[in-house]
Design a protein around this motif. Structure first.
Motif, PDB file in Angstrom:
ATOM      1  N   VAL A 299       0.851  -1.190   0.000  1.00  0.00           N
ATOM      2  CA  VAL A 299       0.000   0.000   0.000  1.00  0.00           C
ATOM      3  C   VAL A 299       0.883   1.235   0.000  1.00  0.00           C
ATOM      4  O   VAL A 299       1.753   1.376   0.863  1.00  0.00           O
ATOM      5  CB  VAL A 299      -0.937   0.041   1.227  1.00  0.00           C
ATOM      6  CG1 VAL A 299      -1.891   1.221   1.123  1.00  0.00           C
ATOM      7  CG2 VAL A 299      -1.714  -1.262   1.352  1.00  0.00           C
ATOM      8  N   ALA A 300       0.688   2.124  -0.966  1.00  0.00           N
ATOM      9  CA  ALA A 300       1.493   3.346  -1.070  1.00  0.00           C
ATOM     10  C   ALA A 300       0.574   4.547  -1.196  1.00  0.00           C
ATOM     11  O   ALA A 300      -0.398   4.510  -1.950  1.00  0.00           O
ATOM     12  CB  ALA A 300       2.421   3.271  -2.286  1.00  0.00           C
TER      13      ALA A 300
ATOM     14  N   VAL B 101       3.589  -2.697   3.739  1.00  0.00           N
ATOM     15  CA  VAL B 101       3.118  -4.008   3.315  1.00  0.00           C
ATOM     16  C   VAL B 101       2.348  -4.596   4.486  1.00  0.00           C
ATOM     17  O   VAL B 101       2.862  -4.676   5.602  1.00  0.00           O
ATOM     18  CB  VAL B 101       4.286  -4.931   2.931  1.00  0.00           C
ATOM     19  CG1 VAL B 101       3.781  -6.347   2.668  1.00  0.00           C
ATOM     20  CG2 VAL B 101       4.993  -4.400   1.687  1.00  0.00           C
ATOM     21  N   VAL B 102       1.091  -4.968   4.250  1.00  0.00           N
ATOM     22  CA  VAL B 102       0.233  -5.506   5.299  1.00  0.00           C
ATOM     23  C   VAL B 102      -0.343  -6.836   4.849  1.00  0.00           C
ATOM     24  O   VAL B 102      -0.419  -7.136   3.660  1.00  0.00           O
ATOM     25  CB  VAL B 102      -0.912  -4.535   5.659  1.00  0.00           C
ATOM     26  CG1 VAL B 102      -0.359  -3.262   6.267  1.00  0.00           C
ATOM     27  CG2 VAL B 102      -1.752  -4.199   4.427  1.00  0.00           C
TER      28      VAL B 102
ATOM     29  N   VAL C 118       8.789 -10.586   0.870  1.00  0.00           N
ATOM     30  CA  VAL C 118       8.769  -9.152   1.123  1.00  0.00           C
ATOM     31  C   VAL C 118       8.227  -8.978   2.543  1.00  0.00           C
ATOM     32  O   VAL C 118       7.069  -9.291   2.795  1.00  0.00           O
ATOM     33  CB  VAL C 118       7.880  -8.399   0.119  1.00  0.00           C
ATOM     34  CG1 VAL C 118       7.836  -6.913   0.442  1.00  0.00           C
ATOM     35  CG2 VAL C 118       8.387  -8.616  -1.300  1.00  0.00           C
ATOM     36  N   PRO C 119       9.030  -8.523   3.494  1.00  0.00           N
ATOM     37  CA  PRO C 119       8.553  -8.441   4.877  1.00  0.00           C
ATOM     38  C   PRO C 119       7.424  -7.427   5.025  1.00  0.00           C
ATOM     39  O   PRO C 119       7.397  -6.402   4.346  1.00  0.00           O
ATOM     40  CB  PRO C 119       9.793  -7.982   5.662  1.00  0.00           C
ATOM     41  CG  PRO C 119      10.958  -8.213   4.739  1.00  0.00           C
ATOM     42  CD  PRO C 119      10.427  -8.096   3.356  1.00  0.00           C
ATOM     43  N   THR C 120       6.488  -7.730   5.914  1.00  0.00           N
ATOM     44  CA  THR C 120       5.465  -6.753   6.256  1.00  0.00           C
ATOM     45  C   THR C 120       6.110  -5.645   7.074  1.00  0.00           C
ATOM     46  O   THR C 120       7.025  -5.880   7.851  1.00  0.00           O
ATOM     47  CB  THR C 120       4.336  -7.401   7.068  1.00  0.00           C
ATOM     48  OG1 THR C 120       4.896  -8.032   8.223  1.00  0.00           O
ATOM     49  CG2 THR C 120       3.592  -8.438   6.253  1.00  0.00           C
TER      50      THR C 120
ATOM     51  N   GLN D  10       5.091  -7.237  13.691  1.00  0.00           N
ATOM     52  CA  GLN D  10       4.481  -6.203  12.875  1.00  0.00           C
ATOM     53  C   GLN D  10       2.974  -6.120  13.130  1.00  0.00           C
ATOM     54  O   GLN D  10       2.399  -5.028  13.156  1.00  0.00           O
ATOM     55  CB  GLN D  10       4.746  -6.458  11.391  1.00  0.00           C
ATOM     56  CG  GLN D  10       6.158  -6.136  10.949  1.00  0.00           C
ATOM     57  CD  GLN D  10       6.447  -4.650  10.950  1.00  0.00           C
ATOM     58  OE1 GLN D  10       5.584  -3.832  11.231  1.00  0.00           O
ATOM     59  NE2 GLN D  10       7.676  -4.286  10.638  1.00  0.00           N
ATOM     60  N   ARG D  11       2.330  -7.255  13.324  1.00  0.00           N
ATOM     61  CA  ARG D  11       0.899  -7.237  13.653  1.00  0.00           C
ATOM     62  C   ARG D  11       0.683  -6.534  14.990  1.00  0.00           C
ATOM     63  O   ARG D  11      -0.254  -5.739  15.141  1.00  0.00           O
ATOM     64  CB  ARG D  11       0.363  -8.662  13.717  1.00  0.00           C
ATOM     65  CG  ARG D  11       0.184  -9.345  12.371  1.00  0.00           C
ATOM     66  CD  ARG D  11      -0.529 -10.665  12.531  1.00  0.00           C
ATOM     67  NE  ARG D  11      -1.847 -10.475  13.137  1.00  0.00           N
ATOM     68  CZ  ARG D  11      -2.575 -11.479  13.627  1.00  0.00           C
ATOM     69  NH1 ARG D  11      -2.115 -12.714  13.601  1.00  0.00           N
ATOM     70  NH2 ARG D  11      -3.762 -11.231  14.151  1.00  0.00           N
TER      71      ARG D  11
END
Length: 317
Positions: free
Chosen positions: A40-41, A65-66, A108-110, A175-176
């Protein structure tokens, strides 16, 4: 995150027409994504992300990134423009494999991404392709994601775990927990719930959070409250006191002190200056934590103590 997701043998290689979903939105509009991972950008104005952890805003130039399900919609600022690139584990792994990346690097890491203006422009071009776009074409536009996720890969290296796959899983859960703290920063302290997301005690969660992200839980929540207050000062006509209370501060005086310490000016001066010169806002942004500040101290080995449910425990790809 992607490489830690197992894909059955029959699905490990999607069809030749494997695609990633792309969307670019100017002005009002929304996008709903199912299970999977979404880049998301926000390119102009602001956008809002809604996930299971809660809802929070992205400012212009920010990229995240989610993990879905996720809803993305236009923010409060007029003239917003944002985009998404989404896909399931199989599509992302196959797309990254087409770049020639070895299996261990097909993820791709969140988290929060820091892109240059050129990288942000390429991401915008990918989003403007629209619809179901061949994965290879999207990845050629984006380039090698591991190059612009270097700081997140460093964070994964600081996570506890006996293997790279375990460390990626710990990072994804951290990250969550971070997203939960971000979404609920104005509603009081949620350290206990965030720790439960990772499966740690509160004390252990606070130590690991500081070790991985380079800032304390309290410092992160304070930063998000100040960011929310800044957005309210720009986009609403609330009084200064109401802005502070809406952002989660206990009193107007606590808010005034913390805001001036972070931005160097009072909230009233900030609002007046932002109205006169919107470009001035960028120069008032505090610096992000650097990898040097986030360098871990020499400590004894910390084993991975997360108890994953059987449905979640899956071998690395």
């Amino acid at each position: 995150m992607f490489a830690s997701q197992w894909v059955p043998g029959g699905q490990a290689r999607p069809a030749a027409a494997a695609t990633l979903q792309c969307r670019h939105v100017n002005g009002p509009g929304d996008w709903v994504g199912g299970p999977g991972w979404v880049v998301v950008a926000c390119f102009d104005g602001s956008a809002e992300i809604r996930t299971a952890e809660g809802q929070w805003a992205l400012a212009a130039g920010e990229v995240q990134v989610v993990e879905g399900p996720v809803v993305v919609c236009a923010g409060r600022v007029a003239g917003s423009a944002w985009g998404v690139v989404a896909g399931g584990p199989a599509e992302w792994i196959w797309a990254l494999g087409e770049l020639g990346l070895p299996p261990a690097r097909r993820f791709v890491p969140t988290g929060d991404y820091r892109l240059t203006s050129d990288q942000l422009g390429r991401l915008r071009a990918a989003c403007m392709l629209g619809g179901s776009v061949p994965a290879r074409r999207v990845m050629e536009t984006l380039g090698d994601p591991t190059r612009w996720s270097a700081h997140l890969i460093e964070q994964i290296g600081r996570c506890p775990g006996r293997s790279a796959s375990q460390r990626r899983r710990v990072h994804a859960r951290l990250q969550r927990a971070r997203n939960l703290l971000r979404a609920r920063c104005s509603q009081g302290r949620h350290t206990r719930q965030a720790a439960a997301v990772v499966g740690y005690t509160v004390g252990h969660f606070q130590r690991i959070f500081h070790r991985v992200f380079g800032e304390t839980v309290q410092g992160f929540v304070l930063g998000r409250r100040l960011e929310l207050a800044r957005q309210l000062l720009e986009g609403t006509r609330l009084s200064i006191g109401d802005v502070g209370l809406s952002a989660g501060f206990e009193s107007r005086w606590a808010f005034a002190r913390q805001f001036r310490q972070r931005y160097g000016v009072t909230a009233g001066v900030f609002r007046r200056q932002a109205a006169l010169d919107p470009a001035w806002i960028a120069s008032a942004q505090p610096p992000l934590p650097t990898s040097a500040r986030a360098a871990p101290r020499r400590t004894a080995f910390v084993p991975n103590v997360i108890a994953y449910p059987d449905a979640v425990r899956q071998p690395a790809a």
